[in-house]
Structures are given as structure tokens and as C-alpha cells.
Scaffold this motif. Sequence first.
Motif, PDB file in Angstrom:
ATOM      1  N   ARG A  12     -29.936 -21.782  -8.695  1.00 19.47           N
ATOM      2  CA  ARG A  12     -29.428 -20.319  -8.678  1.00 19.47           C
ATOM      3  C   ARG A  12     -29.943 -19.540  -9.865  1.00 19.47           C
ATOM      4  O   ARG A  12     -30.262 -18.181  -9.907  1.00 19.47           O
ATOM      5  CB  ARG A  12     -27.958 -20.262  -8.494  1.00 19.47           C
ATOM      6  CG  ARG A  12     -27.269 -18.793  -8.251  1.00 19.47           C
ATOM      7  CD  ARG A  12     -27.738 -18.353  -7.181  1.00 19.47           C
ATOM      8  NE  ARG A  12     -27.210 -16.893  -6.799  1.00 19.47           N
ATOM      9  CZ  ARG A  12     -26.370 -16.651  -6.055  1.00 19.47           C
ATOM     10  NH1 ARG A  12     -25.428 -17.668  -5.576  1.00 19.47           N
ATOM     11  NH2 ARG A  12     -25.798 -15.578  -5.879  1.00 19.47           N
ATOM     12  N   LEU A  13     -29.738 -20.196 -10.920  1.00 24.23           N
ATOM     13  CA  LEU A  13     -30.178 -19.555 -12.403  1.00 24.23           C
ATOM     14  C   LEU A  13     -31.667 -19.376 -12.347  1.00 24.23           C
ATOM     15  O   LEU A  13     -32.155 -18.627 -12.759  1.00 24.23           O
ATOM     16  CB  LEU A  13     -29.831 -20.460 -13.614  1.00 24.23           C
ATOM     17  CG  LEU A  13     -28.277 -20.467 -13.657  1.00 24.23           C
ATOM     18  CD1 LEU A  13     -27.965 -21.293 -14.847  1.00 24.23           C
ATOM     19  CD2 LEU A  13     -27.640 -19.024 -13.725  1.00 24.23           C
ATOM     20  N   ALA A  14     -32.602 -20.395 -11.767  1.00 22.82           N
ATOM     21  CA  ALA A  14     -33.994 -20.342 -11.834  1.00 22.82           C
ATOM     22  C   ALA A  14     -34.290 -19.084 -10.672  1.00 22.82           C
ATOM     23  O   ALA A  14     -35.350 -18.425 -11.125  1.00 22.82           O
ATOM     24  CB  ALA A  14     -34.493 -21.633 -11.445  1.00 22.82           C
ATOM     25  N   ALA A  15     -33.687 -19.074  -9.793  1.00 20.29           N
ATOM     26  CA  ALA A  15     -34.114 -17.863  -8.753  1.00 20.29           C
ATOM     27  C   ALA A  15     -33.641 -16.504  -9.432  1.00 20.29           C
ATOM     28  O   ALA A  15     -34.387 -15.598  -8.961  1.00 20.29           O
ATOM     29  CB  ALA A  15     -33.230 -18.159  -7.594  1.00 20.29           C
ATOM     30  N   ALA A  16     -32.737 -16.542 -10.336  1.00 18.46           N
ATOM     31  CA  ALA A  16     -32.662 -15.301 -11.182  1.00 18.46           C
ATOM     32  C   ALA A  16     -33.531 -15.002 -12.445  1.00 18.46           C
ATOM     33  O   ALA A  16     -33.641 -14.041 -12.837  1.00 18.46           O
ATOM     34  CB  ALA A  16     -31.162 -14.934 -11.682  1.00 18.46           C
ATOM     35  N   GLY A  17     -34.669 -16.053 -12.359  1.00 15.04           N
ATOM     36  CA  GLY A  17     -35.539 -15.630 -13.503  1.00 15.04           C
ATOM     37  C   GLY A  17     -35.333 -16.565 -14.625  1.00 15.04           C
ATOM     38  O   GLY A  17     -36.103 -16.510 -15.606  1.00 15.04           O
ATOM     39  N   ALA A  18     -34.381 -17.413 -14.731  1.00 18.94           N
ATOM     40  CA  ALA A  18     -34.201 -18.142 -15.919  1.00 18.94           C
ATOM     41  C   ALA A  18     -35.023 -19.374 -16.117  1.00 18.94           C
ATOM     42  O   ALA A  18     -35.569 -19.874 -14.999  1.00 18.94           O
ATOM     43  CB  ALA A  18     -32.816 -18.731 -15.994  1.00 18.94           C
ATOM     44  N   SER A  19     -35.560 -19.734 -17.431  1.00 18.27           N
ATOM     45  CA  SER A  19     -36.245 -20.955 -17.477  1.00 18.27           C
ATOM     46  C   SER A  19     -35.216 -22.005 -17.600  1.00 18.27           C
ATOM     47  O   SER A  19     -34.183 -21.701 -18.491  1.00 18.27           O
ATOM     48  CB  SER A  19     -37.054 -20.824 -18.891  1.00 18.27           C
ATOM     49  OG  SER A  19     -37.951 -19.833 -18.549  1.00 18.27           O
TER      50      SER A  19
END
Length: 239
Positions: A12-19
Motif C-alpha cells: 500500500r505504501l509503495a503504491a502511494a509512491g514511497a520507497s
Amino acid sequence: MCSSDLAAVAARLAAAGASVVVVDRTEDDTARTVAALRAAGGTALGLGCDVADTGQVGAAVREVVRVFGRLDVLVNCAGITRDRLLLTMEDDEWDAVLDVNLGGTLLWCLTAVEQMRRQRGGHIVNFASVAADGNPGQSNYAAAKAAVTGLTHDLAAELGPSGITVNAVAPGFVATPMVDALAERLGVDRGEFLDQAAARSALGRVGSVEDIAGVVAFLTGPDSGFLTGQTVYVDGGQP
């Protein structure tokens, strides 16, 4: 640690653009999650770490900063259970659960905060549990999660002036391999076990790892900037 929780939050965090840095007991334990994140176009790094070991936690944080230059979000979701009635519980069963669920959370918070304070900002999300209110056979787990809740509220007050928010997520009954293992230990049918849990929910179902991941994403995102010191119960409306 429940790897399905870890993977869902990471996705979910990766989908929001987080590394995303995935931390588990060994680097090999992170491989599947890291590969899935990369296959979906995300940036991910896997690290092995004993969350209750000061040296290993410090080394992990230094590696994150070396690779990415900063540390903006910390999600403490490592956890174990050693269920037994308190009167028959062994000392090592008590100590192990407190060391990982509470000690590991505290150690990661203290270590990550050093970097976040230099940046003048960051988000911390700790995993508490509805079991903090007490659950027969889980006195060690309940004590650890209740302490995590108190720690979260205190850290929020102390770290607010540095622009760091600290909140907790308290999941209810969520369908994970950890729950499957509990049903097996109790000697009950998994389907019946889940059905009974669903009947106690206002929504008439058990939770999913995606339900939890969505709340974590909110607490670490831009829309939660004025929210700190809170424990968010994600339990489907249990009485």
C-alpha cells in the motif's frame, strides 16, 4: 511477525509512491515481498534484523539512510505470540513476547527518531491490538500491546515539537496465517472460527490485511498531519 500484514502495508505504501524498506528476521524472509514490490514498479529494499537487538536496529536504520538519504515513515508491525494461561506461563514465554512486541517497538522508535528529528519531521505508526483490553490466555500479548498504546501517546507528546506524528493501529480479528495457527492450536475448524469472529462484528465480517494497510497509509500520508497520539481501532465495530 505476521508476514501477510507486513506485505500488505508495504504494497500500500509503495503504491502511494514511497520507497519501501521491508524488515524481517532475515533478509531472505523479505525476498518475496521485495520481489513483488519491484515487479509492480516500486522501489524496495529488504533487510534482516532482530528487532530487539540494539546493534542490529541501529545498523538497519543507518543502511536505510545510506541508501535513501532519509527516513520519513516507521511502521512497527513486528509481533509474536506465546499463548498460555498466566498461571502456567513460562518466564521465557512472557519475556519473548514483551521483548519483541514492546521492546522492539520502543527500540525502533528511539533509533528512527534520531534521524527524523534531524529532518524535522516524520510519521511513526505502531501496531497495538484490541487484545490490549485483555484476552484470556494472552496476558503477555495484552500487556505488551497495552504498553505500546501508552508509549504511542507519550511519544506523540514528546515528539510533536519536532514535527513527528506518532499513532497506533489496533486491529481486531483479521484473517491472517497467525489466526489460522490459533485455530489449529485451539483444535477448532478454521471456517467456524472465522464465522464466530464475524458474528461479533458490526459489519458481519472479519478484517483483511488490506483493511489495516489502508489505515496505516492514511496515518503516514499528508491528510493526517494534524493527527497524533491516537490509537485507531480497526475492528469492524466490535462491542
